[in-house]
Design a protein around this motif. Structure first.
Motif, PDB file in Angstrom:
ATOM      1  N   ALA A  24      18.051 -17.031  -7.740  1.00 24.89           N
ATOM      2  CA  ALA A  24      18.934 -15.883  -7.487  1.00 24.89           C
ATOM      3  C   ALA A  24      18.179 -14.749  -6.792  1.00 24.89           C
ATOM      4  CB  ALA A  24      19.541 -15.388  -8.799  1.00 24.89           C
ATOM      5  N   GLU A  25      16.962 -14.490  -7.222  1.00 28.19           N
ATOM      6  CA  GLU A  25      16.192 -13.391  -6.623  1.00 28.19           C
ATOM      7  C   GLU A  25      15.789 -13.677  -5.182  1.00 28.19           C
ATOM      8  OE1 GLU A  25      13.865 -10.808  -9.834  1.00 28.19           O
ATOM      9  OE2 GLU A  25      13.148 -12.886  -9.767  1.00 28.19           O
ATOM     10  N   VAL A  26      15.421 -14.909  -4.866  1.00 26.66           N
ATOM     11  CA  VAL A  26      14.977 -15.198  -3.498  1.00 26.66           C
ATOM     12  C   VAL A  26      16.128 -15.212  -2.503  1.00 26.66           C
ATOM     13  CG1 VAL A  26      12.937 -16.477  -4.246  1.00 26.66           C
ATOM     14  CG2 VAL A  26      15.019 -17.736  -3.621  1.00 26.66           C
ATOM     15  N   ASN A  27      17.352 -15.259  -2.986  1.00 27.37           N
ATOM     16  CA  ASN A  27      18.507 -15.235  -2.096  1.00 27.37           C
ATOM     17  C   ASN A  27      18.880 -13.833  -1.639  1.00 27.37           C
ATOM     18  OD1 ASN A  27      19.389 -17.929  -1.519  1.00 27.37           O
ATOM     19  ND2 ASN A  27      19.783 -18.128  -3.697  1.00 27.37           N
ATOM     20  N   ASP A  28      18.236 -12.807  -2.196  1.00 28.52           N
ATOM     21  CA  ASP A  28      18.497 -11.429  -1.769  1.00 28.52           C
ATOM     22  C   ASP A  28      17.784 -11.148  -0.447  1.00 28.52           C
ATOM     23  OD1 ASP A  28      20.031 -10.874  -3.971  1.00 28.52           O
ATOM     24  OD2 ASP A  28      18.431  -9.869  -5.082  1.00 28.52           O
ATOM     25  N   GLY A  29      18.319 -10.187   0.302  1.00 24.27           N
ATOM     26  CA  GLY A  29      17.640  -9.728   1.511  1.00 24.27           C
ATOM     27  C   GLY A  29      18.046 -10.483   2.751  1.00 24.27           C
ATOM     28  N   ASN A  30      17.171 -10.443   3.742  1.00 25.19           N
ATOM     29  CA  ASN A  30      17.385 -11.066   5.043  1.00 25.19           C
ATOM     30  C   ASN A  30      17.815 -12.524   4.879  1.00 25.19           C
ATOM     31  OD1 ASN A  30      16.176 -12.870   7.266  1.00 25.19           O
ATOM     32  ND2 ASN A  30      16.280 -10.853   8.240  1.00 25.19           N
ATOM     33  N   VAL A  31      18.913 -12.892   5.544  1.00 20.71           N
ATOM     34  CA  VAL A  31      19.509 -14.222   5.379  1.00 20.71           C
ATOM     35  C   VAL A  31      18.543 -15.320   5.804  1.00 20.71           C
ATOM     36  CG1 VAL A  31      21.395 -15.721   6.153  1.00 20.71           C
ATOM     37  CG2 VAL A  31      21.847 -13.330   5.616  1.00 20.71           C
ATOM     38  N   ASP A  32      17.852 -15.143   6.931  1.00 21.30           N
ATOM     39  CA  ASP A  32      16.934 -16.178   7.416  1.00 21.30           C
ATOM     40  C   ASP A  32      15.740 -16.340   6.480  1.00 21.30           C
ATOM     41  OD1 ASP A  32      18.514 -16.719   9.667  1.00 21.30           O
ATOM     42  OD2 ASP A  32      17.524 -15.148  10.836  1.00 21.30           O
ATOM     43  N   LEU A  33      15.180 -15.228   6.020  1.00 23.04           N
ATOM     44  CA  LEU A  33      14.054 -15.300   5.089  1.00 23.04           C
ATOM     45  C   LEU A  33      14.487 -15.873   3.747  1.00 23.04           C
ATOM     46  CD1 LEU A  33      12.226 -11.926   5.862  1.00 23.04           C
ATOM     47  CD2 LEU A  33      11.665 -14.224   6.685  1.00 23.04           C
ATOM     48  N   ALA A  34      15.689 -15.516   3.305  1.00 22.67           N
ATOM     49  CA  ALA A  34      16.213 -16.061   2.045  1.00 22.67           C
ATOM     50  C   ALA A  34      16.360 -17.579   2.143  1.00 22.67           C
ATOM     51  CB  ALA A  34      17.548 -15.409   1.702  1.00 22.67           C
ATOM     52  N   ALA A  35      16.810 -18.058   3.285  1.00 20.40           N
ATOM     53  CA  ALA A  35      16.964 -19.509   3.477  1.00 20.40           C
ATOM     54  C   ALA A  35      15.599 -20.193   3.416  1.00 20.40           C
ATOM     55  CB  ALA A  35      17.653 -19.792   4.807  1.00 20.40           C
ATOM     56  N   GLU A  36      14.583 -19.575   4.008  1.00 20.42           N
ATOM     57  CA  GLU A  36      13.244 -20.165   3.971  1.00 20.42           C
ATOM     58  C   GLU A  36      12.676 -20.144   2.542  1.00 20.42           C
ATOM     59  OE1 GLU A  36       8.896 -19.755   6.128  1.00 20.42           O
ATOM     60  OE2 GLU A  36      10.611 -18.702   6.987  1.00 20.42           O
TER      61      GLU A  36
END
Length: 158
Positions: A54-66
């Motif tokens: 859940a936490e890593v999905n926050d923020g910039n969409v491309d970075l969250a996907a990585e």
């Protein structure tokens, strides 16, 4: 059998994106984390949880996907009722503030699931030498062997 390591969100975050140009200390930690990931991660069985996801999905969409892609290399642990009960006891007894409830949950999930280590760059509420003795005591009173909480430099052979 390899040691079991719970990988907290800051580790995944430091692996993805550009090095911090404004804070050399953070940039150094990012670089060390990337080296640790490349050179040491295979010495351990790595785990995370739905909390990290859940936490890593926050923020910039491309970075969250990585970040999410990186998590697929780890085994995801469930957040159980036992972990939530331990989280509440950690918050009641250690001085970790309620606003850092997620940090207490990372510790609780790792303890309930028998992790040997919890690796984190969150030195305010997780890898904190003042707080950890209290956290360890709460885990032990609840019947859990607490994970050894550390930063990546502490989880190396060098």
């Amino acid at each position: 059998m390899k040691p079991r390591v719970y990988v907290e969100t800051t580790i995944i975050s430091y692996l993805v994106g550009r090095l911090n140009q404004h804070n050399l200390f953070v940039a150094g930690n990012q670089e060390f984390t990337r080296r640790w990931w490349a050179e040491r991660r295979n010495a351990f069985d790595l785990f995370a949880s739905a909390v990290v996801l859940a936490e890593v999905n926050d923020g910039n969409v491309d970075l969250a996907a990585e970040r999410t892609r990186l998590l697929h290399e780890l085994t995801l642990l469930d957040v159980t009722d036992k972990a939530e009960m331990l989280q509440q006891e950690i918050l009641r007894s250690t001085g970790i503030p309620r606003k850092a409830a997620i940090d207490a949950l990372h510790i609780a999930v790792a303890a309930v699931n028998g992790m040997d280590y919890l690796i984190s760059w969150n030195c305010k509420h997780i890898a904190n030498a003042v707080t950890l003795p209290k956290v360890y005591a709460v885990c032990e009173r609840a019947g859990y062997e607490p994970p050894f909480v550390c930063t990546p430099p502490e989880l190396t052979e060098d």
